[in-house]
Design an enzyme around this catalytic site. Structure first.
Site, short mmCIF file in Angstrom:
data_model
loop_
_atom_site.label_atom_id
_atom_site.label_comp_id
_atom_site.label_asym_id
_atom_site.label_seq_id
_atom_site.Cartn_x
_atom_site.Cartn_y
_atom_site.Cartn_z
N ALA A 158 0.69 68.30 -23.85
CA ALA A 158 -0.70 68.76 -23.93
C ALA A 158 -1.33 68.79 -22.54
O ALA A 158 -2.03 69.75 -22.18
CB ALA A 158 -1.51 67.84 -24.85
N TYR A 159 -1.09 67.75 -21.76
CA TYR A 159 -1.62 67.70 -20.40
C TYR A 159 -1.06 68.84 -19.56
O TYR A 159 -1.80 69.55 -18.86
CB TYR A 159 -1.27 66.35 -19.78
CG TYR A 159 -1.78 66.13 -18.38
CD1 TYR A 159 -3.10 65.73 -18.16
CD2 TYR A 159 -0.95 66.31 -17.29
CE1 TYR A 159 -3.57 65.52 -16.88
CE2 TYR A 159 -1.41 66.10 -15.99
CZ TYR A 159 -2.72 65.71 -15.79
OH TYR A 159 -3.18 65.51 -14.51
N ALA A 160 0.27 69.05 -19.63
CA ALA A 160 0.88 70.12 -18.85
C ALA A 160 0.35 71.48 -19.27
O ALA A 160 0.06 72.35 -18.43
CB ALA A 160 2.41 70.06 -19.02
#
Length: 252
Positions: A158-160
């Site tokens: 999700a962060y990436a």
């Protein structure tokens, strides 16, 4: 003229008003302090402004905002303009890492939260400040992405994904605004020594450090210095670019 170099400006951001989201600690606080040192009047927008150590730094304005809520962002823009006159520089720094899980185990609610803060929050803040910047034909927007957004990082999908979205949004806005006087860029640090490490496992942190050729994490002052340069007058013909702060890790 003798051809001698002009003296360096000691206050290159004198007279500018800068906003730093998520500025109460970490990279945001270091950036706010650097921009103030360079002469800007700085507004810190944060979900929890009580985290700011006022003994260490007193911004021109400290305001509570939820970047995931467009109405909250619009209200804080109005508050900032009433107090400081305008917004010349926007640093989109507010972000969360989210949990560490492979995608097939990643909690859907965490996915939505990470994208809401890290990507939709950038959209909300840009959308809210751009009318004033376009009217004045001057502005600088710098968003904090990550090398994860360029390379992908296992177990923080999700962060990436959100940070990759920040890079794409930066490029799109820059092309829309080319010729308007508003420049839009981003920075992509390798992992830095911040409180976000608390959300990660020791094995994940050790593996991340092992991928950095310099053998250390980025310092928050190093990231702040790059942001300050992008916000300043010497960066005048670069827009839509993502500046790496990688310790040699970046390959493109």
């Amino acid at each position: 003229m003798s051809g001698d170099r002009e003296p360096l400006m000691s206050k290159p951001l004198e007279g500018q008003v800068a906003v730093v989201t998520g500025g109460a600690r970490g990279i945001g606080l270091a950036t706010a302090q650097r921009l103030a040192r360079d002469g800007a009047r700085v507004a810190i927008w944060d979900r929890d402004p009580g985290l700011l150590d006022s003994a260490a730094f007193r911004p021109a304005l400290l305001a509570r905002v939820d970047v995931t809520d467009l109405a909250s962002v619009q209200a804080v823009v109005a508050e900032t303009e009433a107090a400081l006159g305008r917004v010349d520089i926007l640093v989109n720094n507010a972000g969360i890492t989210g949990p560490v899980h492979p995608l097939w185990e990643y909690p859907p609610e965490a996915w939505h939260q990470v994208l809401a803060v890290n990507l939709t929050g950038v959209f909300h803040c840009c959308r809210a400040v751009l009318p004033g910047m376009r009217e004045r034909r001057h502005g600088r927007i710098i968003s904090v992405s990550s090398l994860s957004g360029k390379e992908g990082t296992p177990e923080i999908g999700a962060y990436a994904a959100a940070k990759a979205g920040v890079i794409g949004l930066t490029k799109s806005m820059a092309r829309e605004l080319a010729g308007s006087g508003v420049l839009v860029n981003s920075v992509a640090p390798a992992m830095a020594e911040t409180e976000l490490l608390q959300a990660l496992t020791p094995d994940f942190i050790a593996a991340a450090k092992g991928r950095i050729p310099m053998g250390r994490f980025a310092g928050i002052a190093e990231i702040a210095a790059m942001i300050a340069w992008i916000a300043g007058p010497d960066c005048s013909f670069t827009t839509g670019f993502t500046f790496d702060i990688s310790g040699g890790r970046a390959t493109y």
